[in-house]
Design an enzyme around this catalytic site. Structure first.
Site, PDB file in Angstrom:
ATOM      1  N   ASP A  72      34.877  45.255  38.453  1.00 55.59           N
ATOM      2  CA  ASP A  72      35.358  44.261  39.380  1.00 55.59           C
ATOM      3  C   ASP A  72      35.525  42.896  38.709  1.00 55.59           C
ATOM      4  OD1 ASP A  72      35.693  43.476  41.981  1.00 55.59           O
ATOM      5  OD2 ASP A  72      33.852  44.419  42.644  1.00 55.59           O
ATOM      6  N   HIS A 131      33.075  44.671  48.387  1.00 55.09           N
ATOM      7  CA  HIS A 131      33.477  45.281  47.115  1.00 55.09           C
ATOM      8  C   HIS A 131      32.911  46.691  47.005  1.00 55.09           C
ATOM      9  CE1 HIS A 131      34.828  41.433  44.968  1.00 55.09           C
ATOM     10  NE2 HIS A 131      34.553  41.104  46.208  1.00 55.09           N
TER      11      HIS A 131
END
Ligand code: UDP
Length: 493
Positions: free
Chosen positions: A128, A21
């Site tokens: 996220d 990520h």
């Protein structure tokens, strides 16, 4: 009267603090910096230390005066391995929710206080999945959220359909025999998606876990619908039909497909800034890169090497390691294998490296490779991968067919798409047997090589076109930036 200059938008970016990520979100951050946006990137303290130890991250962003890092604690003890059985990820998410939330609030409030004028306030928080507390912080501060998911659209769509699958009784599965039956209620995937291809979280047999899942994925849906807009690291020519389903489902927020982000950034940086000449400059590695594998690859014939990497989270048992190792050795192909220090359960990397003693001629093992550079190397002909989304996109951009051994999360869906929809690789999910490994490597590198390469070339070209001027991802990013600028101009919050 002097014309009023537009305020510079200020974007906060907060990824889940794991490699898969952090990398795409740093690429997104740099893409926004290239459009002169002010960006504050929020790292966990632990990852920030690793990034500064293993990369030149500070110098990578030193050319962007509007860029800065802030750090938040991840809530895990200093000596926590942040590796091992995947349950540590739930600990990480819980730790973040308790420890990072107050610090994130301070960062948002501090940025607001520092802003000299209304127009300089934080424009939006780009965050996220799994970090619902970050959404809460933004909502409390009345800062709009732009949601990002770092996995494929096909996986997201399966997630979004999960509450309905549970409601209709398709999940939990009744028994293992059902694993090869087709799932009926994921629109757009009914002709090829089997139960075994659903995200790994669906492999639960008990109702309470199902209820938790239902709650989690209903929340996921609501987060996306509440977000101002929504970013996916994919491109329309790859996942267009599924993106249409998602766009219909999330009609209240705009969906921007702007990937593959690593290729997009490379294109916008232009040829003079290409990472390969300055490998550490634009990397985002949380492990120390061992570049010796590049000189090893230099000695090998074109397309003769299988690159083997299971990403940053997957772990193997010693038995699985031995099956892969034997399959690779018996395939008689050259192989370059990433054995992270924490890859094997209950074993040290030096123990694992001893394995190689007898196979030095054919195999090279490193603790962490410069993956993009390896995949782009002329000697690499195939990629044995865990089907992480970044690895899948990197393989597509480099045009390297894959042999997939998915481990968890989105990887089960990704590998099905790779083998059955895009036809750019083979899927060996749920098996780990030396003969199967050997045969499938031979299929990848010899028997099925031509057909896989043919489809891969087409998709790889489309990926590169999508991020070039006039391509879908290129124009979607332009639109996203316009939208952020408009949010800041209008003081939409
Ligand atoms: N990676 C790397 N060197 C390695 C192994 C992995 O640079 O030796 C990078 C890879 O290029 C990718 C990321 O780590 O960008 C892994 O992300 P992915 O989504 O594929 O899998 P995850 O680690 O999240 O399971």
């Amino acid at each position: 009267m002097e014309p009023q200059s537009s305020p510079t938008p200020h974007v906060l970016i907060f990824p889940l603090p794991v490699q898969g990520h952090v990398t795409p979100m740093l690429n997104l951050a740099e893409l926004l910096c290239l459009s002169n946006l002010k960006v504050t990137f929020i790292n966990s303290t632990h990852n920030h230390q690793r990034l500064t130890r293993y990369t030149n991250i500070e110098s990578r962003f030193s050319g962007y005066p509007g860029f800065g890092f802030k750090t938040v604690p991840d809530g895990l003890p200093d000596d926590h391995p942040r590796a091992g059985d995947k349950s540590w990820l739930s600990e990480l998410i819980q730790g973040l929710a308790s420890s990072a939330k107050p610090v994130l609030s301070e960062i948002v409030v501090g940025a607001e206080a520092e802003a000299e004028a209304e127009a300089e306030k934080v424009t939006c928080l780009i965050t996220d999945g799994w970090l619902s507390f970050a959404n809460d912080v933004a909502n409390e501060a009345e800062v709009p959220v732009i949601a990002v998911r770092c996995f494929s659209a096909c996986c997201l769509w399966a997630f979004l359909c999960m509450p309905n699958l549970i409601h209709l009784g398709e999940i939990p599965f009744k028994d293992n025999e059902e694993m090869d039956e087709l799932v009926k209620n994921v629109p757009g995937m009914d002709s090829f998606l089997r139960y075994r291809d659903l995200p790994s979280y669906c492999r639960t047999k008990d109702i309470p876990t199902c209820r938790q899942l239902q709650h989690l994925f209903t929340g996921e849906m609501q987060q996306i619908q509440k977000a101002h807009s929504f970013i996916l690291n994919t491109f329309d020519d790859l996942e267009g039909p599924i993106l249409s389903h998602i766009r219909q489902h999330c009609s209240s927020s705009r969906v921007y497909s702007i990937g593959p982000l690593h290729a997009h950034l490379k294109y916008r940086l232009g040829p003079n800034e290409i990472t390969i000449s300055k490998p550490n400059n634009s990397s985002s590695n949380l492990w120390e890169v061992d570049r010796s594998c590049i000189s090893w690859l230099d000695q090998k014939p074109d397309k003769s090497v299988v690159y083997v990497s299971f990403g940053s989270i997957t772990i193997l048992t010693k038995e699985q390691l031995m099956e892969f190792w034997a399959g690779l050795v018996h395939s008689k192909k050259y192989f370059l294998w990433v054995i992270r220090p924490d890859l094997i359960i209950g074993s040290t990397s030096s123990e694992s490296l001893k394995l190689l003693e007898g196979t030095k001629e054919r195999g090279c093992m490193v603790g962490w490779a410069p993956q993009e550079e390896v995949l782009a190397h002329r000697a690499v002909g195939g990629f044995l991968t865990h089907s992480g989304w970044n690895s899948t996109l990197e393989s597509i951009v480099a045009g390297v067919p894959m042999l997939c051994w998915p481990y968890f999360a989105d990887q089960q869906v990704n590998s099905r798409y790779v083998s059955e929809v895009w036809r750019i690789g083979l899927d060996m999910k749920d098996t780990c047997d030396r003969t199967i490994v050997m045969n499938m490597i031979n299929d990848l590198m010899d028997k099925k090589k031509d057909e896989l390469e043919r489809s891969m070339r087409k998709i790889s070209d489309l990926a590169n076109k999508s991020v070039s001027q006039g391509g879908s991802s290129y124009s979607n990013l332009d639109h996203l930036i316009e939208e952020i600028k408009a949010m800041s101009n209008k003081g939409e919050r």
